[in-house]
Design a protein around this motif. Structure first.
Motif, PDB file in Angstrom:
ATOM      1  N   CYS A  69      -6.173 -14.008   6.779  1.00  0.00           N
ATOM      2  CA  CYS A  69      -6.980 -13.369   7.812  1.00  0.00           C
ATOM      3  C   CYS A  69      -6.925 -14.309   9.001  1.00  0.00           C
ATOM      4  O   CYS A  69      -7.619 -15.334   9.032  1.00  0.00           O
ATOM      5  N   ASP A  70      -6.097 -13.989   9.961  1.00  0.00           N
ATOM      6  CA  ASP A  70      -5.873 -14.891  11.087  1.00  0.00           C
ATOM      7  C   ASP A  70      -7.151 -15.139  11.876  1.00  0.00           C
ATOM      8  O   ASP A  70      -7.404 -16.265  12.337  1.00  0.00           O
ATOM      9  N   ARG A  71      -7.970 -14.129  12.045  1.00  0.00           N
ATOM     10  CA  ARG A  71      -9.201 -14.287  12.827  1.00  0.00           C
ATOM     11  C   ARG A  71     -10.117 -15.338  12.232  1.00  0.00           C
ATOM     12  O   ARG A  71     -10.785 -16.085  12.962  1.00  0.00           O
ATOM     13  N   LEU A  72     -10.128 -15.433  10.889  1.00  0.00           N
ATOM     14  CA  LEU A  72     -11.033 -16.367  10.208  1.00  0.00           C
ATOM     15  C   LEU A  72     -10.304 -17.609   9.706  1.00  0.00           C
ATOM     16  O   LEU A  72     -10.890 -18.416   8.982  1.00  0.00           O
ATOM     17  N   GLY A  73      -9.033 -17.749  10.075  1.00  0.00           N
ATOM     18  CA  GLY A  73      -8.296 -18.952   9.698  1.00  0.00           C
ATOM     19  C   GLY A  73      -7.942 -19.039   8.227  1.00  0.00           C
ATOM     20  O   GLY A  73      -7.778 -20.143   7.688  1.00  0.00           O
ATOM     21  N   VAL A  74      -7.811 -17.898   7.583  1.00  0.00           N
ATOM     22  CA  VAL A  74      -7.476 -17.873   6.155  1.00  0.00           C
ATOM     23  C   VAL A  74      -5.960 -17.794   6.006  1.00  0.00           C
ATOM     24  O   VAL A  74      -5.341 -16.867   6.532  1.00  0.00           O
ATOM     25  N   PRO A  75      -5.343 -18.733   5.294  1.00  0.00           N
ATOM     26  CA  PRO A  75      -3.889 -18.693   5.114  1.00  0.00           C
ATOM     27  C   PRO A  75      -3.496 -17.663   4.056  1.00  0.00           C
ATOM     28  O   PRO A  75      -4.340 -17.053   3.407  1.00  0.00           O
ATOM     29  N   ALA A  76      -2.201 -17.515   3.884  1.00  0.00           N
ATOM     30  CA  ALA A  76      -1.670 -16.542   2.929  1.00  0.00           C
ATOM     31  C   ALA A  76      -1.098 -17.229   1.705  1.00  0.00           C
ATOM     32  O   ALA A  76      -0.741 -18.406   1.734  1.00  0.00           O
ATOM     33  N   PHE A  77      -0.997 -16.473   0.632  1.00  0.00           N
ATOM     34  CA  PHE A  77      -0.139 -16.852  -0.481  1.00  0.00           C
ATOM     35  C   PHE A  77       1.277 -16.388  -0.160  1.00  0.00           C
ATOM     36  O   PHE A  77       1.475 -15.268   0.317  1.00  0.00           O
ATOM     37  N   TYR A  78       2.247 -17.250  -0.436  1.00  0.00           N
ATOM     38  CA  TYR A  78       3.655 -16.882  -0.296  1.00  0.00           C
ATOM     39  C   TYR A  78       4.323 -17.034  -1.655  1.00  0.00           C
ATOM     40  O   TYR A  78       4.296 -18.098  -2.266  1.00  0.00           O
ATOM     41  N   PHE A  79       4.928 -15.933  -2.093  1.00  0.00           N
ATOM     42  CA  PHE A  79       5.409 -15.803  -3.466  1.00  0.00           C
ATOM     43  C   PHE A  79       6.904 -16.021  -3.570  1.00  0.00           C
ATOM     44  O   PHE A  79       7.673 -15.637  -2.690  1.00  0.00           O
ATOM     45  N   SER A  80       7.313 -16.624  -4.692  1.00  0.00           N
ATOM     46  CA  SER A  80       8.717 -16.625  -5.092  1.00  0.00           C
ATOM     47  C   SER A  80       8.784 -16.648  -6.610  1.00  0.00           C
ATOM     48  O   SER A  80       7.978 -17.284  -7.264  1.00  0.00           O
TER      49      SER A  80
END
Length: 705
Positions: free
Chosen positions: A61-72
């Motif tokens: 959530c860019d607005r709240l500064g939450v990063p993402a999980f990136y999968f492989s």
């Protein structure tokens, strides 16, 4: 892209950070964190090549500064870039070496981080019910205890480097071609005693995430099966991490969220607007979304805030010399010497070798599906032997196209090595291209199927690849080659490349030796040369039972709409029915010999068992032995397996050396399931310890509980 950014130090706890995000986030933002996004666009941009990019798989959530999980993915290394390619999981299951598997997990974690990923789909522990299963190579074997120990070790290794490990596919996923439709029916005992205990072991070892399976279980798709995802996983086992779907066809309605599926991957097909509408209409409680987001964010923030073991994760770490050396060690430790008549192996120091078979110089690291790894190089069997023995002492005699000519070409050789087995065409993930996007075209955005099929056309000439095996024996032309050469040469060694059991009855007695190396990874050729020349002593043990007749395995239908699984498969079925296997579970020969003595067993105060045994290397060279503990229950209250693996340890012994090995078995691991409860039966328990599950390989004792 590398994941170097960490959450700044804060006096707030992880729980406080999560609560702060949930207070500020809108319903749309919360639901957006419950899906991956951007996958289809990225997949098309990458030309239909799976793993060319990290895939966003929840949170952000860019607005709240939450990063993402990136999968492989995947089980034999990171399915990104040019990563280290290890032997497939089934090979590593044959190593019976949890320390090795933990170290492999660390390498996967390091190479994930170095390539911009923080969610790994590497921990595949579905049970091998039948060797025809196309993705057998991605798991560790037929025994729940072995699956649990190896999966726990891999998970712990991956998570050492603050990458979330995913254990998959939950649950009962043991057929490939029909995996999107098949309904697996089973009763409580089969489910909890055979198909789930390894998942519980990995969860209790701290694995942070779970991937649901495509198939149905008892009439309900696993991705929206409340019994699995909530009643068992969370309420009974106490799992606190998050569950995400398998790719594309992993869930079919917003109800999956209420059932316990926290993330739909790779895109919000059934979550997103559909889930928002279900919440706004009152069909699904808003608390379901909050609970899912809390699970996702708790895992994400915990990883982001943790200190890394390494100061940085530079791209130069990917396929580094140390990592490639570990791939070679794994290939050595995984190989199983099945037969060695007349001490055909190891080869004499001055041996001149003829090699035969199309796979001798074929790059063959496993299937072409989601577990595919593209290493910077692969050492084939021919290249490995030529490197070890010098090219002038190794020549290629021919392949299956002309067995008679190949047989005529081996004259003058001290030994003949024939490499036989399968490739991604005969077994593997059932795929239209480099990624399985499902078989239902209207489930895919426009352009995605075309990109996938284009990649497939380029790689395999347009032929479909993978899927469940149609035959458990070697291809007919390979058998013809073996027989032709064995008829004219006294020292023939067959090397088998395959993901699980291969029926060998029609040729095994014609050859001097046979060794299964599975799909041995990027360093497989060098490892094979080490083993054949005696530079290394083989010590892999079969993680499955090899039958003499395919009819001895359970019923298998790769196109079934429904199938029933019971308690009986593998060595348990062979024991129950008095069937003689070609090679027993746990079988594997060595260039040395071992003796077992002084078996002692006692009941513990908590109702478990303590066992010890002494093992001596009685041969003339150093070697590893896999010490295996099996336990027999009284079986009066309910029919049980005649014996079941409850412990193993791989040990190294010098010639003449003796070592004592100790095992403990918890009371819970002796129980059977009935009416939602675990029951430990009183009575005499058989304790069996030795080098395989074959009765002749075991010494025994009894303990009263």
């Amino acid at each position: 892209m590398t994941l170097q950014t960490r959450i700044p130090p804060s006096s707030d706890s992880i729980e406080e950070r999560v609560d702060a995000v949930l207070r500020r986030a809108s319903l749309e933002e919360k639901i957006a964190m419950m899906s991956g996004r951007g996958f289809f666009q990225q997949f098309m941009a990458d030309g239909g090549v799976w793993g060319a990019s990290p895939y966003q798989a929840g949170a952000r959530c860019d607005r709240l500064g939450v990063p993402a999980f990136y999968f492989s993915d995947g089980p034999r290394g990171v399915a990104r870039g040019q990563s280290t390619c290890f032997p497939v999981s089934m090979a590593r299951g044959a190593s019976f070496d949890t320390d090795l598997e933990r170290r492999i997990g660390e390498v996967i974690g390091i190479e994930m981080r170095a390539q911009g990923c923080n969610l790994s789909g590497a921990v595949c522990i579905n049970l091998l019910r039948h060797p025809a299963w196309g993705r057998a190579q991605e798991t560790y074997g037929e025994d729940p205890y072995l699956l649990g120990e190896m999966g726990a070790a891999l998970s712990e290794g991956i998570q050492t480097h603050n990458v979330a490990a995913t254990v998959k596919h939950f649950a009962a996923n043991s057929v490939e071609n029909a995996r999107f439709k098949i309904d697996v029916q089973m009763d409580e005992r089969a489910l909890h005693e055979v198909y789930l205990p390894h998942f519980r072991r990995v969860i209790e070892a701290g694995c942070l995430t779970v991937m649901s399976a495509y198939n149905k279980l008892n009439g309900e798709y696993c991705g929206e099966n409340q019994t699995l995802l909530t009643d068992i996983l969370r309420r009974e086992w106490g799992f606190e991490g998050f569950v995400h779907s398998d790719w594309v066809l992993g869930v079919y309605s917003p109800w999956g969220a209420a059932a316990g599926l926290d993330v739909e991957n790779p895109e919000p097909v059934h979550y997103g607007d559909k889930l928002r509408q279900a919440v706004e209409s009152g069909a699904i409680a808003a608390s379901v979304v909050d609970t899912a987001c809390k699970r996702i964010l708790t895992v994400l923030f915990s990883l982001q805030a943790a200190q890394d073991p390494l100061e940085s994760y530079a791209p130069s770490l990917v396929a580094s010399p140390a990592h490639c050396a570990l791939a070679r060690e794994a290939a050595v430790k995984s190989a199983v010497l099945l037969r060695n008549e007349g001490a055909a192996l190891p080869l004499p120091e001055s041996a001149v070798i003829a090699v035969a078979g199309r796979l001798t110089d074929t790059i063959n690291t496993g299937d072409g599906g989601s577990s595919r790894v593209r290493p910077p190089y692969v050492i084939t069997p021919l290249a490995g032997l030529q490197e070890a023995l010098a090219e002038e002492r190794v020549w290629f005699a021919g392949d299956e196209t002309d067995p008679a000519a190949a047989a005529a070409s081996v004259a003058g050789a001290d030994a003949v090595i024939i490499v036989a087995g399968y490739t991604a065409e005969e077994e593997g993930e059932y795929i239209p291209g480099d990624i399985n996007l499902g078989q239902v075209s209207d489930a895919l955005p426009e352009g995605v199927r075309e990109a996938s099929e284009a990649a497939n056309t380029e790689r395999q000439g347009g032929k479909p690849v993978g899927g469940d095996r149609g035959d458990l024996g070697l291809p007919e032309d390979q058998v013809a080659l073996i027989k032709a050469i064995a008829a004219v040469h006294p020292r023939v060694i067959v090397v088998i490349e395959a993901g699980s059991a291969v029926i060998v009855r029609d040729w095994i007695e014609d050859v001097s030796a046979a060794m299964q190396i599975f799909y041995p990874g990027m360093e497989g050729g060098r490892a094979l040369a080490d083993l054949l020349t005696g530079a290394e002593n083989p010590a892999g043990r079969l993680p499955f039972t090899v039958a003499r007749d395919a009819a001895h395995y359970p019923y298998f239908d790769k196109n079934a709409d429904a199938i029933t699984y019971d308690l009986w498969h593998g060595y348990a079925k062979f024991d129950r029915e008095g069937l003689e296997p070609e090679f027993a579970f746990g079988h594997g020969l060595s260039y040395t010999s071992f003796n077992y003595r002084a078996l002692k067993a006692r009941a513990d105060k908590d109702g478990g068992l303590s066992v010890q045994v002494s093992v001596t290397n009685t041969g003339e060279c150093a070697g590893d032995e896999v010490v295996q503990l099996y336990v027999s229950a009284p079986g009066k209250l309910a029919e049980r397996w005649r014996k079941q693996l409850k412990g193993f340890e791989r040990i190294h012994l010098e010639p003449g050396e003796t070592r004592s090995v100790f095992f403990t078995v918890a009371a819970r691991d002796l129980a059977f399931r009935r009416n939602g409860a675990w029951i430990t039966e009183p009575g005499a328990y058989g304790i069996h310890v030795g080098g395989s599950s074959a009765p002749s390989a075991l010494i025994s004792a009894q303990v009263e509980l």
